[in-house]
Scaffold this motif. Structure first.
Motif, PDB file in Angstrom:
ATOM      1  N   VAL A  37      38.452  45.276  33.083  1.00 19.69           N
ATOM      2  CA  VAL A  37      38.323  43.932  32.522  1.00 19.69           C
ATOM      3  C   VAL A  37      36.845  43.624  32.300  1.00 19.69           C
ATOM      4  O   VAL A  37      35.998  43.932  33.141  1.00 19.69           O
ATOM      5  CB  VAL A  37      38.951  42.887  33.463  1.00 19.69           C
ATOM      6  N   VAL A  38      36.548  43.025  31.147  1.00 19.38           N
ATOM      7  CA  VAL A  38      35.173  42.650  30.806  1.00 19.38           C
ATOM      8  C   VAL A  38      35.021  41.145  30.979  1.00 19.38           C
ATOM      9  O   VAL A  38      35.756  40.361  30.361  1.00 19.38           O
ATOM     10  CB  VAL A  38      34.837  43.045  29.354  1.00 19.38           C
ATOM     11  N   ASP A  39      34.096  40.737  31.800  1.00 12.98           N
ATOM     12  CA  ASP A  39      33.828  39.311  31.988  1.00 12.98           C
ATOM     13  C   ASP A  39      32.761  38.840  30.998  1.00 12.98           C
ATOM     14  O   ASP A  39      31.935  39.626  30.530  1.00 12.98           O
ATOM     15  CB  ASP A  39      33.344  39.048  33.418  1.00 12.98           C
ATOM     16  N   GLY A  40      32.797  37.549  30.689  1.00 11.20           N
ATOM     17  CA  GLY A  40      31.748  36.961  29.864  1.00 11.20           C
ATOM     18  C   GLY A  40      31.975  37.067  28.373  1.00 11.20           C
ATOM     19  O   GLY A  40      31.119  36.659  27.582  1.00 11.20           O
ATOM     20  N   ILE A  41      33.107  37.634  27.935  1.00 13.02           N
ATOM     21  CA  ILE A  41      33.432  37.703  26.509  1.00 13.02           C
ATOM     22  C   ILE A  41      34.689  36.875  26.275  1.00 13.02           C
ATOM     23  O   ILE A  41      35.708  37.076  26.940  1.00 13.02           O
ATOM     24  CB  ILE A  41      33.666  39.155  26.044  1.00 13.02           C
ATOM     25  N   GLU A  42      34.608  35.941  25.342  1.00  8.36           N
ATOM     26  CA  GLU A  42      35.755  35.086  25.059  1.00  8.36           C
ATOM     27  C   GLU A  42      36.855  35.879  24.359  1.00  8.36           C
ATOM     28  O   GLU A  42      36.604  36.619  23.402  1.00  8.36           O
ATOM     29  CB  GLU A  42      35.334  33.905  24.185  1.00  8.36           C
ATOM     30  N   TYR A  43      38.069  35.723  24.839  1.00 12.29           N
ATOM     31  CA  TYR A  43      39.225  36.424  24.280  1.00 12.29           C
ATOM     32  C   TYR A  43      39.536  35.893  22.883  1.00 12.29           C
ATOM     33  O   TYR A  43      39.573  34.682  22.655  1.00 12.29           O
ATOM     34  CB  TYR A  43      40.425  36.222  25.201  1.00 12.29           C
ATOM     35  N   ILE A  44      39.754  36.804  21.934  1.00 16.26           N
ATOM     36  CA  ILE A  44      40.116  36.430  20.568  1.00 16.26           C
ATOM     37  C   ILE A  44      41.628  36.557  20.426  1.00 16.26           C
ATOM     38  O   ILE A  44      42.164  37.669  20.410  1.00 16.26           O
ATOM     39  CB  ILE A  44      39.423  37.343  19.537  1.00 16.26           C
ATOM     40  N   PRO A  45      42.354  35.455  20.339  1.00 16.02           N
ATOM     41  CA  PRO A  45      43.820  35.538  20.258  1.00 16.02           C
ATOM     42  C   PRO A  45      44.284  36.023  18.889  1.00 16.02           C
ATOM     43  O   PRO A  45      43.564  35.905  17.891  1.00 16.02           O
ATOM     44  CB  PRO A  45      44.266  34.097  20.513  1.00 16.02           C
ATOM     45  N   TYR A  46      45.482  36.559  18.856  1.00 14.51           N
ATOM     46  CA  TYR A  46      46.084  36.983  17.596  1.00 14.51           C
ATOM     47  C   TYR A  46      46.462  35.751  16.792  1.00 14.51           C
ATOM     48  O   TYR A  46      47.096  34.827  17.308  1.00 14.51           O
ATOM     49  CB  TYR A  46      47.319  37.836  17.879  1.00 14.51           C
ATOM     50  N   SER A  47      46.076  35.714  15.519  1.00 14.65           N
ATOM     51  CA  SER A  47      46.276  34.520  14.698  1.00 14.65           C
ATOM     52  C   SER A  47      47.424  34.660  13.707  1.00 14.65           C
ATOM     53  O   SER A  47      47.685  33.746  12.924  1.00 14.65           O
ATOM     54  CB  SER A  47      44.985  34.201  13.925  1.00 14.65           C
ATOM     55  N   GLY A  48      48.107  35.797  13.720  1.00 12.18           N
ATOM     56  CA  GLY A  48      49.206  35.997  12.784  1.00 12.18           C
ATOM     57  C   GLY A  48      50.516  35.467  13.329  1.00 12.18           C
ATOM     58  O   GLY A  48      50.562  34.720  14.308  1.00 12.18           O
ATOM     59  N   GLY A  49      51.615  35.862  12.682  1.00 13.46           N
ATOM     60  CA  GLY A  49      52.940  35.465  13.139  1.00 13.46           C
ATOM     61  C   GLY A  49      53.413  36.387  14.247  1.00 13.46           C
ATOM     62  O   GLY A  49      52.618  36.962  14.988  1.00 13.46           O
ATOM     63  N   GLY A  50      54.727  36.553  14.354  1.00 16.49           N
ATOM     64  CA  GLY A  50      55.269  37.444  15.367  1.00 16.49           C
ATOM     65  C   GLY A  50      55.006  38.902  15.021  1.00 16.49           C
ATOM     66  O   GLY A  50      54.733  39.253  13.870  1.00 16.49           O
ATOM     67  N   PHE A  51      55.103  39.757  16.020  1.00 18.77           N
ATOM     68  CA  PHE A  51      54.794  41.166  15.778  1.00 18.77           C
ATOM     69  C   PHE A  51      55.930  41.918  15.094  1.00 18.77           C
ATOM     70  O   PHE A  51      55.705  42.972  14.499  1.00 18.77           O
ATOM     71  CB  PHE A  51      54.379  41.838  17.083  1.00 18.77           C
ATOM     72  N   ASP A  52      57.145  41.390  15.143  1.00 17.54           N
ATOM     73  CA  ASP A  52      58.210  41.975  14.325  1.00 17.54           C
ATOM     74  C   ASP A  52      57.841  41.851  12.850  1.00 17.54           C
ATOM     75  O   ASP A  52      58.066  42.768  12.055  1.00 17.54           O
ATOM     76  CB  ASP A  52      59.542  41.272  14.593  1.00 17.54           C
ATOM     77  N   GLU A  53      57.263  40.715  12.492  1.00 19.36           N
ATOM     78  CA  GLU A  53      56.812  40.497  11.120  1.00 19.36           C
ATOM     79  C   GLU A  53      55.634  41.415  10.798  1.00 19.36           C
ATOM     80  O   GLU A  53      55.543  41.963   9.692  1.00 19.36           O
ATOM     81  CB  GLU A  53      56.404  39.029  10.942  1.00 19.36           C
TER      82      GLU A  53
END
Length: 214
Positions: free
Chosen positions: A97-113
């Motif tokens: 795990v890397v501390d100090g880096i903000e997590y970039i969330p997935y911005s798309g739809g569902g992964f089935d799509e």
């Protein structure tokens, strides 16, 4: 497990159902930690050994775990290439795990799509979705593809009559290595019709197979 309970089955019942698996799969011991990293939205430093290239550390924002062909893959944002990539678990040599880096969330739809237009897990962003049309000259192969389509978009364009009057099918996907591998299983009984660039690439692989085995 829920489906088993509907039939009144428990772990104590007799052996009556089998699932495809690989008992010797390398890297599956990483599954639990990677799953927790996804749920916890943790940024990882992954030691990765690609099939081609040198082993290196990659900063990775994990999103999704997917199984294909008895193999597990981790999908996420790869900081080095600034794009979503998948890493095979059997090529992950370790992670932290890397501390100090903000997590970039997935911005798309569902992964089935996300995966709906590909066979397997490899998505070539610069390759458009295409209609891959092919003829089927063998009745057994024809019936097999009707009952076990290799992708949800597989459609019958013309029914099989005989080897002289073959069936015609099409699959609407983004071409990738996995699609070629699936179609190569039927190479002795099908003919790729279009598009021509895919047809030529498919023929090149068949010629290479012949050269290696002559």
């Amino acid at each position: 497990a829920k489906r088993f309970e509907e039939f009144g089955l428990t772990s104590g019942n007799f052996d009556c159902v089998g699932f495809e698996s690989n008992e010797d799969l390398v890297g599956f011991d990483n599954f639990d930690g990677l799953f927790k990293a996804i749920v916890g939205r943790l940024v990882l430093k992954i030691r990765y050994s690609p099939a081609f290239g040198k082993e290196e550390d990659r900063i990775f924002h994990p999103y999704y775990l997917k199984q294909y062909n008895c193999r597990w893959f981790l999908l996420g944002f790869d900081v080095k290439v600034q794009a979503i990539r998948n890493f095979a678990l059997d090529r992950i040599k370790g992670f932290s795990v890397v501390d100090g880096i903000e997590y970039i969330p997935y911005s798309g739809g569902g992964f089935d799509e996300y995966f709906k237009d590909v066979v397997g897990v490899t998505i070539m962003e610069n390759v458009p979705v295409q209609d891959i049309e092919f003829l089927v000259y063998d009745e057994k192969t024809y019936n097999y593809l009707l009952t076990k389509p290799f992708h949800s978009s597989l459609r019958l364009m013309k029914e099989y009559v005989s080897p002289e009057d073959p069936a015609k099918m099409k699959v609407t996907v983004r071409p990738n290595f996995e699609l070629e591998a699936v179609l190569l299983r039927y190479a002795d009984n099908i003919r790729i019709v279009s598009p021509d660039p895919f047809r030529q690439r498919f023929l090149a692989r068949i010629r290479k197979i012949l050269e290696r085995n002559e």
